[in-house]
Design a protein around this motif. Structure first.
Motif, PDB file in Angstrom:
ATOM      1  N   HIS A 104     -44.561  -8.560   5.985  1.00 52.51           N
ATOM      2  CA  HIS A 104     -45.256  -7.275   6.050  1.00 52.51           C
ATOM      3  C   HIS A 104     -45.509  -6.958   7.521  1.00 52.51           C
ATOM      4  N   LEU A 105     -46.747  -6.887   7.962  1.00 56.20           N
ATOM      5  CA  LEU A 105     -47.068  -6.691   9.372  1.00 56.20           C
ATOM      6  C   LEU A 105     -48.297  -7.542   9.700  1.00 56.20           C
ATOM      7  N   PRO A 106     -48.583  -7.783  10.982  1.00 49.71           N
ATOM      8  CA  PRO A 106     -49.807  -8.523  11.321  1.00 49.71           C
ATOM      9  C   PRO A 106     -51.039  -7.945  10.631  1.00 49.71           C
ATOM     10  N   ALA A 107     -51.895  -8.834  10.126  1.00 46.19           N
ATOM     11  CA  ALA A 107     -53.109  -8.389   9.433  1.00 46.19           C
ATOM     12  C   ALA A 107     -54.043  -7.652  10.382  1.00 46.19           C
ATOM     13  N   ILE A 108     -54.071  -8.088  11.637  1.00 46.01           N
ATOM     14  CA  ILE A 108     -54.867  -7.425  12.673  1.00 46.01           C
ATOM     15  C   ILE A 108     -53.912  -7.004  13.782  1.00 46.01           C
ATOM     16  N   ASP A 109     -53.907  -5.734  14.117  1.00 42.76           N
ATOM     17  CA  ASP A 109     -52.996  -5.218  15.141  1.00 42.76           C
ATOM     18  C   ASP A 109     -53.749  -5.078  16.459  1.00 42.76           C
ATOM     19  N   PHE A 110     -53.436  -5.965  17.425  1.00 45.16           N
ATOM     20  CA  PHE A 110     -54.107  -5.948  18.723  1.00 45.16           C
ATOM     21  C   PHE A 110     -53.358  -5.105  19.752  1.00 45.16           C
ATOM     22  N   SER A 132     -57.000 -19.769  18.655  1.00 47.34           N
ATOM     23  CA  SER A 132     -55.735 -19.509  19.355  1.00 47.34           C
ATOM     24  C   SER A 132     -54.559 -19.539  18.388  1.00 47.34           C
ATOM     25  N   GLY A 133     -54.554 -20.532  17.495  1.00 52.78           N
ATOM     26  CA  GLY A 133     -53.461 -20.638  16.537  1.00 52.78           C
ATOM     27  C   GLY A 133     -53.460 -19.496  15.542  1.00 52.78           C
ATOM     28  N   PHE A 134     -54.646 -19.099  15.062  1.00 51.45           N
ATOM     29  CA  PHE A 134     -54.707 -18.012  14.083  1.00 51.45           C
ATOM     30  C   PHE A 134     -54.222 -16.697  14.682  1.00 51.45           C
ATOM     31  N   ILE A 135     -54.608 -16.426  15.944  1.00 56.86           N
ATOM     32  CA  ILE A 135     -54.177 -15.181  16.582  1.00 56.86           C
ATOM     33  C   ILE A 135     -52.650 -15.130  16.667  1.00 56.86           C
ATOM     34  N   LYS A 136     -52.037 -16.254  17.009  1.00 61.13           N
ATOM     35  CA  LYS A 136     -50.574 -16.287  17.077  1.00 61.13           C
ATOM     36  C   LYS A 136     -49.958 -16.297  15.683  1.00 61.13           C
ATOM     37  N   LEU A 137     -50.634 -16.951  14.725  1.00 58.33           N
ATOM     38  CA  LEU A 137     -50.134 -16.973  13.355  1.00 58.33           C
ATOM     39  C   LEU A 137     -50.206 -15.588  12.725  1.00 58.33           C
ATOM     40  N   ASN A 138     -51.125 -14.763  13.203  1.00 60.36           N
ATOM     41  CA  ASN A 138     -51.229 -13.377  12.768  1.00 60.36           C
ATOM     42  C   ASN A 138     -50.006 -12.567  13.187  1.00 60.36           C
TER      43      ASN A 138
END
Length: 364
Positions: free
Chosen positions: A171-177, A19-25
């Motif tokens: 930059h931008l999120p490493a993974i774009d959901f 959960s934290g990594f997804i938001k940290l992304n």
């Protein structure tokens, strides 16, 4: 109890890290969600809005780090107390949002997984139970390694989380959901298939019958009632199919130009949700980049929610010569997590996007 603690430790630690990594992304996206919570119609903490991004980074880094601390058994009492305070706060927040129907999506898993307010509250209740098991069984949480490796892993998790959060902000999120990710076709993301599920609505009709008010429930048809009509309330039971993109549009003062521009072979959209809040360094880069793109046959337009006066002032100040069209602020923020940002399209399909820091890396 020992086995319960081990299972709770494993599940809670992994969930907090994910959960934290997804938001940290995407800390900028999470900060937008915090702004919703801080708003006058939710928690009425508007004085915190200017600090939303900083709070966002602190919260998500802390969330990831606590998950790592729990798994490796680092400072177990501090970790469990922190987890308990955090989950109690989140449980209150999601209950408040669900009960008073304030925030439709809690942002717990960013754009990767959308949860309804009640789903978010249920998830937090489960986590609260697990954290309480850890709290009462804290003596069973032992370090996985000796003191030095445990301390090194804990420190590395903190440094890595901070670095990653800074990197995606610059930059931008490493993974774009999001639905505007590279490879997606915007018209397709906006379309509703012919056989898509339709919304299911429930109508509650109120009539005065023999002096008393009575309610009649239908799926939309007017009930056959021998009485005086008082009113009707509508409730959505099932939303049916909801397109991934709902509010995207490109509008001038006179018309909707969405289809026209999305049909272009080579289109660059410069996203500036608010031209007055645009990063000065990024705004100054637009002139050279867009002139280069125009020479290579690209149609260049801007998207912003700003008014005509602000757009004209920004155009004069920074010297770019493309026209900026109207688009909803929330949508512009969603397209590219930068102000300004750039998205490159071919017949409505996203072929590239970039933070203003990376404009020189876009191949035209």
């Amino acid at each position: 109890m020992k086995y319960l603690v081990h299972l709770s430790r494993l599940f809670t630690g992994i969930l907090f890290i994910i959960s934290g990594f997804i938001k940290l992304n995407d800390p900028l996206g999470f900060s937008y969600k915090l702004v919703e919570y801080f708003g006058a119609d939710v928690l009425n903490l508007e004085f915190l809005i200017p600090y939303a991004l900083g709070i966002s980074v602190i919260v998500v880094v802390f969330e990831v780090v606590l998950g790592v601390f729990l798994l490796i058994g680092y400072k177990s009492k501090f970790t469990v107390w922190s987890l308990l305070l955090m989950i109690v706060f989140f449980t209150f927040l999601t209950f408040y949002s669900a009960y008073f129907d304030k925030v439709k999506d809690c942002g717990c898993f960013g754009d990767a997984l959308k949860l309804t307010p009640w789903e978010s509250f249920t998830k937090d209740l489960v986590l609260l139970v697990l954290v309480l098991i850890l709290f009462f069984g804290v003596k069973y949480i032992q370090p996985l390694f000796s003191k030095l490796p445990t301390t090194v892993i804990a420190l590395l998790s903190f440094i890595t989380s901070l670095w990653f959060g800074y990197h995606v902000l610059m930059h931008l999120p490493a993974i774009d959901f999001r639905a505007y990710a590279i490879g997606n076709n915007l018209p397709e993301e906006m379309a509703t298939p012919e056989n898509a599920p339709k919304p299911v609505l429930e109508y509650t009709w109120t009539f005065k019958v023999n002096g008393d008010e009575e309610e009649f429930v239908t799926n939309g048809s007017y009930p056959s009632v021998d009485g005086e009509f008082v009113g009707v309330e509508t409730e959505t039971i099932d939303e049916g199919y909801v397109p991934a993109i709902q509010d995207f549009s490109i509008e001038s003062d006179d018309e909707d130009l969405t289809d026209y521009f999305l049909g272009k072979d080579k289109l660059i959209m410069v996203t500036m949700y608010n031209v007055k809040k645009g990063e000065a360094e990024g705004m100054m880069k637009l002139k050279a980049f867009t002139e280069k793109a125009s020479k290579k046959g690209y149609t260049v337009i801007g998207l912003s929610s700003s008014g005509a006066v602000d757009k004209a002032q920004a155009k004069a100040e920074y010297g770019y010569d493309f026209e900026t069209y109207l688009c909803d602020e929330k949508v512009v923020k969603t397209i590219v997590r930068a102000n300004p940002g750039v998205i490159v399209l071919h017949q409505g399909t996203v072929v590239n996007k970039a933070h203003w820091n990376d404009l020189d890396d876009i191949e035209l």
